[in-house]
Every structure is written in structure tokens, then in C-alpha cells.
Design a protein around this motif. Sequence first.
Motif, short mmCIF file in Angstrom:
data_model
loop_
_atom_site.label_atom_id
_atom_site.label_comp_id
_atom_site.label_asym_id
_atom_site.label_seq_id
_atom_site.Cartn_x
_atom_site.Cartn_y
_atom_site.Cartn_z
N VAL A 87 0.84 -1.20 0.00
CA VAL A 87 0.00 0.00 0.00
C VAL A 87 0.88 1.25 0.00
CG1 VAL A 87 -1.70 1.33 1.31
CG2 VAL A 87 -1.89 -1.16 1.18
N ILE A 88 0.56 2.17 -0.90
CA ILE A 88 1.19 3.49 -0.89
C ILE A 88 0.09 4.49 -0.55
CG2 ILE A 88 2.50 5.21 -2.19
CD1 ILE A 88 3.44 3.02 -4.04
N PRO A 89 0.10 5.06 0.65
CA PRO A 89 -0.97 5.97 1.05
C PRO A 89 -1.14 7.13 0.07
CG PRO A 89 0.39 5.40 2.94
CD PRO A 89 1.09 4.86 1.72
N MET A 90 -2.36 7.58 -0.04
CA MET A 90 -2.70 8.66 -0.96
C MET A 90 -1.84 9.90 -0.72
SD MET A 90 -6.52 10.13 -1.57
CE MET A 90 -6.69 10.56 0.17
N ASP A 116 -9.70 0.70 -2.22
CA ASP A 116 -8.80 -0.13 -1.42
C ASP A 116 -7.34 0.29 -1.59
OD1 ASP A 116 -8.36 -0.86 -4.02
OD2 ASP A 116 -8.71 -3.00 -3.75
N GLN A 117 -7.13 1.55 -1.97
CA GLN A 117 -5.80 2.12 -2.20
C GLN A 117 -5.19 1.67 -3.52
OE1 GLN A 117 -4.44 4.32 -0.06
NE2 GLN A 117 -5.61 4.02 1.80
N SER A 118 -5.94 0.92 -4.33
CA SER A 118 -5.39 0.46 -5.61
C SER A 118 -5.56 1.50 -6.71
CB SER A 118 -6.06 -0.85 -6.05
OG SER A 118 -7.44 -0.65 -6.30
N VAL A 119 -6.53 2.41 -6.55
CA VAL A 119 -6.78 3.44 -7.56
C VAL A 119 -6.83 4.81 -6.88
CG1 VAL A 119 -8.35 4.29 -9.34
CG2 VAL A 119 -8.13 1.83 -8.96
N ILE A 120 -6.05 5.73 -7.41
CA ILE A 120 -6.03 7.10 -6.90
C ILE A 120 -6.36 8.04 -8.06
CG2 ILE A 120 -4.54 8.93 -5.98
CD1 ILE A 120 -3.09 6.77 -4.39
#
Length: 221
Positions: A87-90, A116-120
Motif C-alpha cells: 500500500v502506498i498511502p494517498m 482499497d488504495q489500488s486506484v487514486i
Amino acid sequence: MDTQRLVNHCFMSHKVGLRTLHLGLHRAVCVLLGWDTALPVEAITWVPQVLPEAEALAQKDDLILWPPIVVIHNISMSNNMPQEQQVIPMEEVQAYLRGKGLIAGKVTVCLGRPADQSVIVVKFLGTFSGLANAEKLHKYFADNKRGRVEFQGIISGDGKSSSSTEKDNEGDKLEEQLLYGYMAISEDLDRLDFNNRKWSVIKSRKEIQDLANAPVKLNDR
């Protein structure tokens, strides 16, 4: 055949107050299926003209979401093995992009779908400069082989996996190993969160750029 009849109906319909909506649907379906969107001037009926693949792709890429949006994927989150997901936080993604000089000024960064943190999602201002900044970020990913084509290749299994990408980029920042991005077009609406999907419209990039490059008309005295 049912789709062709629908598009032909949109072309033929001249119902008062609905002509623009019918032509908009006509264009959207044609773009989706790779058909020519040009409207015959004096034709009685409409027959689909299949475009060459390159032209069909260019036609799709022209219909961008507005205000301009860049969709960013963390490819590790598509791994079916949870221990391989990173996971790379937004907030870290935004800091990374600003640190690289890829975004500046007022932008909105939020989670896309799935959340789920997969798409920003990075939304820029609906201005000429906002479009230029979005295209700059899009170009960064494309130039570094982490654009739409490469992302779709990985998802479909035709490209490198996230593990092989990490080996090739050993020593790079995590963001440079895992983040893939591209300018959002009409088919990317389902990647957006509810609010961005609700307030986004579809516009022609070419028409916007033509407007930006149009000469300024001065009032005659």
C-alpha cells in the motif's frame, strides 16, 4: 445488430429538444465500438464505418473527462497474494508527485474505485492550464513505460508482472516501481469515486485545444 439499429435511430431522430442528446449518444456508441463518428450531411440512413485500429484508439483518447483527471493505479494491489501487496498511502502519492514537479497548484487527490488504495484519482482545474498539467502527468507515465498500454498489458497478463517490474527498477523509489497512470477518458468513468463520476462530463480534447489556440478577436472600433 440491435446496437446498429440504436445508433441509426439516434442519427435519424429529429425530435424537438432531443436532437443534441441523440447525437451525443450516437457519438458515444460509435467511439466505444470503433466506428467513424462523422455524420453524413445528406444521407437518408446511417451505416457504420469501421475505423482502422489506430484511428479508433485516437478517437477514444480524444474524449476526455472534464475537469481533466489522471487515474493512477498501484499494480501491486492487483496481486492475488496479500503478502505481495504494498500500500502506498494517498498522501505519499501526492507528496511524490509534487516532489517530482508533476503537479502544482490546486488539485484534488482522492481514492477511486475500488476504494482499497489500488486506484487514486488526481483531478485538475477545468482550465487550459489544468489540462496542460494533466497532460504533463500523463506524459510522465507514458514516457516511463507506466502508462495505459503497459497497465492494461499487466492486467491482461501480456505485460510484466509487478515482481518483474520491481527487479528491473531495483533501487528506485517504491512509487516508481508500482504506480501506473494515464489521462482519464470516457471509458474510465467506472474508476472514479461517486462525486467525481457525478460531476465529470465528457469533452473533446481536440476541441478544447482548438479553442485554446484560437486567435483572440478584438472589438472593432
